[in-house]
Design a protein around this motif. Structure first.
Motif: not given
Length: 484
Positions: A245-257, A236-242
């Motif tokens: 920033w979809p909601a799934w991106g923040f959820a994915t980052i949370t899962i990754g952390v 999501p960090i690499t694809l989010g800006p284009d």
């Protein structure tokens, strides 16, 4: 060798089962290692200025172009720590040569791709190959050079990576605009092939094989958890800006952390059981490594946005061509290796953490000059001087960071330290490009590009300033450097 209470002893007795080389052979080995590091960093940015040409030539969609850019750093960041530990176990030269050869093959494949799908796939594999070879570079420097010798080697390394950071856009612009041999964008990849072939031959002849006498076991579960967690953060960090920033991106980052937290806990449990973990918790008991890593991340985040925002702005707001944009970075690229070499060989041993703070102050001055120049009637007239100042500051940071962060790490932990260091660097650059790039475009769309530029630069200066404050937590001078 004397130590201070701030540091654990330099466990140089924990050597690897490897021959020690010196003189001409070691110099050639270092040049070979640095060549690989240069190619990897250059290829991280070389495609950016050629995307429009690729779009026309291959009929690529915007999604495909996003993946051409994002696939490489994604695969690269995910594989760094595991690859470093594989080098400890199976041989650092073996992994370096395998990665370098694969990098050359994938560069050839990228240059010959006939469709966007092929280019994306080969670009991902190119990033994976880079992940195999790059961790072995720093590990080999740690192994082949005693602590009191590493200043010069790290100076050369950091000069090279500083130069490579800005060579990509310049070379990409020159090649694409020049249409070398009528091949359009393809030579930006094909140029790696002969360089990789020469480096492979040199590596086999001059780099000794080294490995850890007690390598950490690499289980599929731990490696998979680490890789999946890093991918969940990087994607999501690499694809989010284009993609707004979809909601799934923040959820994915949370899962990754959360995944990284589980991985860290497993490493502690493994160590408590008397087994060497993939990332030993003991590594983070080296104060200069832990505090230096946090400081380095803070100082690196703004640079990821700096190159992106400056390049975008001069094209979108000032109407500069791709070639003009590439040439803009020449003053910066000339200043960086000079400053980096001086910082690593002379200033870091004498000043310790203060050189990071001095570099941060110079970089902020250069950014402030860019900020003021942009609002002038003729910004192009003032940009070169501002870029020289920023380049001197950037060079001082990258030139000293590797030495100050890694120099006290025992040789037995060199592989793990290299993997963590490179991973943090890759994540920091990606975060900087995503967050600061988004600030520029978001503010630019609603309040004008000049406002977006100003917000981005104020944000970057604030983060660099925070990094300078964090540097105060580092030991004043690293044990190994001061002892040398």
């Amino acid at each position: 060798m004397t130590t201070t209470p701030d540091y654990p002893p330099l466990a140089e007795s924990e050597t690897v089962s490897a021959p020690i080389i010196s003189g001409r052979a070691r110099t050639i080995a270092l040049i070979c290692l640095l060549s690989a590091a240069f190619m990897e960093l250059m290829d991280g940015t070389v495609v950016n200025v050629a995307l429009r040409t690729m779009e026309t030539d291959l009929g690529a969609s915007s999604t495909a172009l996003q993946w051409v850019v994002a696939g490489y750093p994604l695969a690269y960041a995910v594989g760094l720590i595991v690859s470093a530990r594989l080098g400890d176990r199976y041989g650092r030269r073996l992994l370096f040569v395998a990665g370098l050869a694969a990098f050359g093959v994938m560069s050839l494949a990228c240059g010959l791709a006939t469709g966007p799908g092929q280019l994306v796939a080969f670009r991902v594999l190119q990033g994976a190959a880079a992940a195999l070879m790059v961790p072995q570079v720093l590990t080999n420097i740690q192994v082949l050079y005693r602590p009191d010798e590493r200043g010069k080697a790290m100076g050369m390394f950091t000069s090279v990576i500083g130069l490579a950071a800005v060579t990509g856009p310049i070379l990409g612009a020159v090649i694409t605009d020049g249409d070398w041999f009528g091949m359009s964008w393809r030579p930006i990849f094909l140029i790696n092939v002969p360089l990789a072939a020469i480096a492979v031959a040199a590596a086999l002849s001059f780099i000794p094989e080294t490995r850890d006498d007690n390598p950490a076991p690499i289980t599929a579960g731990s490696a998979g958890l680490l890789g999946a967690s890093l991918a969940a953060i990087m994607l999501p960090i690499t694809l989010g800006p284009d993609n707004n920033w979809p909601a799934w991106g923040f959820a994915t980052i949370t899962i990754g952390v959360a995944g990284l937290a589980i991985f860290a806990r497993r490493q502690v449990t493994t160590a408590e059981a008397g087994v060497t973990p993939m990332v030993p918790p003991a590594l983070f008991r080296t104060r200069s490594f832990t505090t230096g890593l946090i400081t380095f991340a803070a100082l690196t985040i703004p640079t990821g946005g700096y190159f992106l925002v400056q390049s975008l702005h001069v094209q979108m707001a000032l109407g500069w061509s791709v070639l003009h944009t590439g040439f803009m970075w020449i003053p910066f690229s000339l200043a960086v290796p000079v400053s980096a070499g001086l910082a690593a060989t002379v200033l870091a041993p004498r000043l310790g953490r203060r050189i990071l703070q001095i570099g941060a102050a110079i970089l902020i001055t250069g950014m402030a000059a860019m900020y003021l120049a942009e609002g002038s009637s003729n910004p192009g007239l003032w940009f070169p001087a501002a870029l020289v100042i920023a380049g001197l500051g950037f060079g001082a940071i990258v030139g000293s960071a590797g030495l100050l962060v890694l120099n006290d790490v025992p040789v037995a932990l060199a592989g793990a330290a290299s993997g963590v260091f490179n991973t943090v660097q890759a994540l920091a650059v990606a975060v900087g490009a995503a967050v600061i790039g988004t600030a520029y475009t978001t503010v630019g769309e609603s309040h004008g590009l000049q406002s977006g530029y100003h917000v981005a630069f104020l944000t970057m200066m604030a983060i660099v300033g925070a990094g300078a404050v964090l540097a105060q937590t580092m030991p004043k001078v690293t044990t190994a450097v001061s002892a040398g």
